[in-house]
Design a protein around this motif. Structure first.
Motif, PDB file in Angstrom:
ATOM      1  N   SER A  21      33.983  27.156  46.776  1.00 53.17           N
ATOM      2  CA  SER A  21      33.967  28.295  45.862  1.00 53.17           C
ATOM      3  C   SER A  21      33.845  29.609  46.623  1.00 53.17           C
ATOM      4  N   ASP A  22      33.301  29.556  47.853  1.00 45.87           N
ATOM      5  CA  ASP A  22      33.194  30.761  48.671  1.00 45.87           C
ATOM      6  C   ASP A  22      34.568  31.308  49.042  1.00 45.87           C
ATOM      7  N   VAL A  23      35.557  30.439  49.097  1.00 42.44           N
ATOM      8  CA  VAL A  23      36.929  30.858  49.385  1.00 42.44           C
ATOM      9  C   VAL A  23      37.595  31.408  48.134  1.00 42.44           C
ATOM     10  N   LEU A  24      37.305  30.796  46.991  1.00 43.40           N
ATOM     11  CA  LEU A  24      37.966  31.174  45.744  1.00 43.40           C
ATOM     12  C   LEU A  24      37.445  32.493  45.170  1.00 43.40           C
ATOM     13  N   ARG A  25      36.149  32.766  45.313  1.00 39.76           N
ATOM     14  CA  ARG A  25      35.567  33.943  44.667  1.00 39.76           C
ATOM     15  C   ARG A  25      36.259  35.254  45.055  1.00 39.76           C
ATOM     16  N   PRO A  26      36.477  35.533  46.361  1.00 43.66           N
ATOM     17  CA  PRO A  26      37.140  36.798  46.709  1.00 43.66           C
ATOM     18  C   PRO A  26      38.541  36.921  46.119  1.00 43.66           C
ATOM     19  N   VAL A  27      39.267  35.803  46.073  1.00 46.67           N
ATOM     20  CA  VAL A  27      40.620  35.828  45.499  1.00 46.67           C
ATOM     21  C   VAL A  27      40.565  36.178  44.022  1.00 46.67           C
ATOM     22  N   ILE A  28      39.646  35.536  43.296  1.00 42.52           N
ATOM     23  CA  ILE A  28      39.525  35.784  41.865  1.00 42.52           C
ATOM     24  C   ILE A  28      39.077  37.222  41.602  1.00 42.52           C
ATOM     25  N   MET A  29      38.181  37.755  42.453  1.00 36.75           N
ATOM     26  CA  MET A  29      37.743  39.140  42.280  1.00 36.75           C
ATOM     27  C   MET A  29      38.904  40.117  42.426  1.00 36.75           C
ATOM     28  N   VAL A  30      39.763  39.886  43.416  1.00 37.87           N
ATOM     29  CA  VAL A  30      40.933  40.751  43.621  1.00 37.87           C
ATOM     30  C   VAL A  30      41.859  40.674  42.416  1.00 37.87           C
ATOM     31  N   VAL A  31      42.080  39.460  41.919  1.00 39.10           N
ATOM     32  CA  VAL A  31      42.948  39.278  40.742  1.00 39.10           C
ATOM     33  C   VAL A  31      42.366  40.007  39.538  1.00 39.10           C
ATOM     34  N   LEU A  32      41.067  39.871  39.327  1.00 35.41           N
ATOM     35  CA  LEU A  32      40.428  40.504  38.177  1.00 35.41           C
ATOM     36  C   LEU A  32      40.488  42.029  38.265  1.00 35.41           C
ATOM     37  N   LEU A  33      40.273  42.569  39.454  1.00 31.72           N
ATOM     38  CA  LEU A  33      40.354  44.023  39.614  1.00 31.72           C
ATOM     39  C   LEU A  33      41.779  44.509  39.359  1.00 31.72           C
ATOM     40  N   GLY A  34      42.757  43.705  39.772  1.00 29.09           N
ATOM     41  CA  GLY A  34      44.149  44.046  39.476  1.00 29.09           C
ATOM     42  C   GLY A  34      44.422  44.025  37.986  1.00 29.09           C
ATOM     43  N   VAL A  35      43.857  43.028  37.313  1.00 28.95           N
ATOM     44  CA  VAL A  35      43.998  42.931  35.857  1.00 28.95           C
ATOM     45  C   VAL A  35      43.369  44.143  35.177  1.00 28.95           C
ATOM     46  N   ALA A  36      42.174  44.515  35.622  1.00 27.70           N
ATOM     47  CA  ALA A  36      41.489  45.659  35.025  1.00 27.70           C
ATOM     48  C   ALA A  36      42.298  46.937  35.204  1.00 27.70           C
ATOM     49  N   ALA A  37      42.867  47.126  36.411  1.00 25.09           N
ATOM     50  CA  ALA A  37      43.690  48.311  36.667  1.00 25.09           C
ATOM     51  C   ALA A  37      44.927  48.314  35.776  1.00 25.09           C
ATOM     52  N   PHE A  38      45.535  47.136  35.603  1.00 27.83           N
ATOM     53  CA  PHE A  38      46.726  47.032  34.757  1.00 27.83           C
ATOM     54  C   PHE A  38      46.412  47.413  33.317  1.00 27.83           C
ATOM     55  N   VAL A  39      45.301  46.878  32.793  1.00 25.71           N
ATOM     56  CA  VAL A  39      44.925  47.171  31.405  1.00 25.71           C
ATOM     57  C   VAL A  39      44.563  48.636  31.238  1.00 25.71           C
ATOM     58  N   LEU A  40      43.869  49.210  32.237  1.00 26.99           N
ATOM     59  CA  LEU A  40      43.472  50.609  32.158  1.00 26.99           C
ATOM     60  C   LEU A  40      44.664  51.554  32.172  1.00 26.99           C
ATOM     61  N   PHE A  41      45.635  51.275  33.034  1.00 24.03           N
ATOM     62  CA  PHE A  41      46.753  52.201  33.223  1.00 24.03           C
ATOM     63  C   PHE A  41      47.954  51.871  32.339  1.00 24.03           C
ATOM     64  N   ARG A  42      47.821  50.844  31.522  1.00 24.49           N
ATOM     65  CA  ARG A  42      48.884  50.539  30.557  1.00 24.49           C
ATOM     66  C   ARG A  42      48.231  50.382  29.187  1.00 24.49           C
ATOM     67  N   PRO A  43      47.892  51.489  28.566  1.00 18.01           N
ATOM     68  CA  PRO A  43      47.133  51.453  27.309  1.00 18.01           C
ATOM     69  C   PRO A  43      47.814  50.679  26.190  1.00 18.01           C
ATOM     70  N   ALA A  44      49.148  50.591  26.223  1.00 17.04           N
ATOM     71  CA  ALA A  44      49.854  49.900  25.136  1.00 17.04           C
ATOM     72  C   ALA A  44      49.801  48.388  25.272  1.00 17.04           C
ATOM     73  N   PHE A  45      49.329  47.890  26.425  1.00 16.82           N
ATOM     74  CA  PHE A  45      49.302  46.437  26.636  1.00 16.82           C
ATOM     75  C   PHE A  45      48.408  45.765  25.601  1.00 16.82           C
ATOM     76  N   GLY A  46      48.982  44.797  24.901  1.00 18.50           N
ATOM     77  CA  GLY A  46      48.215  44.059  23.915  1.00 18.50           C
ATOM     78  C   GLY A  46      48.066  44.731  22.576  1.00 18.50           C
ATOM     79  N   THR A  47      48.818  45.823  22.344  1.00 14.69           N
ATOM     80  CA  THR A  47      48.778  46.474  21.041  1.00 14.69           C
ATOM     81  C   THR A  47      49.998  46.065  20.238  1.00 14.69           C
ATOM     82  N   ALA A  48      49.991  46.410  18.964  1.00  9.33           N
ATOM     83  CA  ALA A  48      51.108  46.042  18.098  1.00  9.33           C
ATOM     84  C   ALA A  48      52.403  46.688  18.567  1.00  9.33           C
ATOM     85  N   THR A  49      52.331  47.891  19.171  1.00  5.90           N
ATOM     86  CA  THR A  49      53.545  48.565  19.634  1.00  5.90           C
ATOM     87  C   THR A  49      54.100  47.914  20.889  1.00  5.90           C
TER      88      THR A  49
END
Length: 259
Positions: A102-130
């Protein structure tokens, strides 16, 4: 059931209610409930905390799924297909889990999650009806079953943290659902995977049933409240909770990795 003080019992029930609320809105209730069980029951083996968590969570998740199905445009057939594939994937992940650190997996998952957060933040329409567009085609459904179901099911069995949150994001992206419908679909998938995991924990005798029944009542109440709030407040509300959960997950993984 081990000896538990009234204060600890009340705190565990409150944690179960809040975890149910988080799970119903966007997934990730285990981030709260598992640590609460481990801290509140230090004398209990970790496997019993995990098994009890599944017994509690499946009740709240099922209740939230029923609420969503009644009020949101959810394809139960598609969700169950994804869930069954996720169940098979989780068994495969569990098979390989012993050989992965799990020590190997945690850093990878953290990078993925931060990328996801940036994507959601900078694409406000993601996941909306529009943003949601077009019908759910057969190709999208097959992709969701194989990649979302199998892939995230494998991840759940291999490592696990944040699976419910990843499900919401992946279903939103692959099936072009709004976040409320994606969350509703994820709940049905979660019921399938939780059922498989609970069956294994029960077979191994790793469930504190008396405690689980009591906590499940609070988890169900929290899940009902969360589902109704998500349906009433819409995708923007779910998006906000999603970001909070993602950053909380990153913080927890970082603490586990470097503390």
């Amino acid at each position: 059931m081990p000896d538990i003080s009234l204060t600890t019992l009340l705190l565990l029930c409150l944690a179960a209610a809040l975890a149910g609320w988080i799970d119903a809105v966007v997934g990730g209730g285990g981030l709260l409930l598992i640590p609460a069980l481990l801290l509140g029951l230090p004398q209990v083996p970790a496997a019993h905390a995990l098994g009890t968590n599944k017994a509690v969570a499946i009740v709240g998740t099922t209740g939230a799924a029923v609420t969503y199905v009644r009020k949101a445009p959810v394809s139960v057939k598609t969700a169950v297909r994804i869930g069954l594939f996720a169940l098979a994937g989780s068994m495969g992940g569990a098979f390989f889990a012993a050989g992965i650190s799990s020590d190997v997996l945690r850093p990878v998952i953290m990078v993925v999650l931060l990328g996801v957060a940036a994507f959601v933040l900078f694409r406000p329409a993601f996941g909306t009806a529009t943003e949601a567009r077009g019908p759910v085609t057969r190709a999208r459904v097959v992709t969701a079953i194989v990649l979302v179901g199998g892939g995230l099911g494998f991840y759940d069995g291999l490592f696990g943290p944040g699976t419910g949150t990843f499900l919401v994001l992946a279903l939103t992206a692959v099936l072009h659902l709004d976040m409320v419908t994606a969350s509703a679909t994820a709940k049905i998938v979660n019921v399938c995977t939780n059922a498989g995991a609970l069956a294994m924990f029960a077979y191994q005798g790793s469930v504190l049933w008396q405690l689980a029944v009591l906590m499940a009542v609070f988890n169900l109440a929290g899940g009902q409240l969360g589902a109704r709030m998500a349906l009433r407040k819409g995708a923007e509300f779910v998006r906000g909770v999603l970001l909070v959960v993602v950053f909380s997950l990153v913080a927890k993984l970082a603490f586990d990795q470097w503390a």
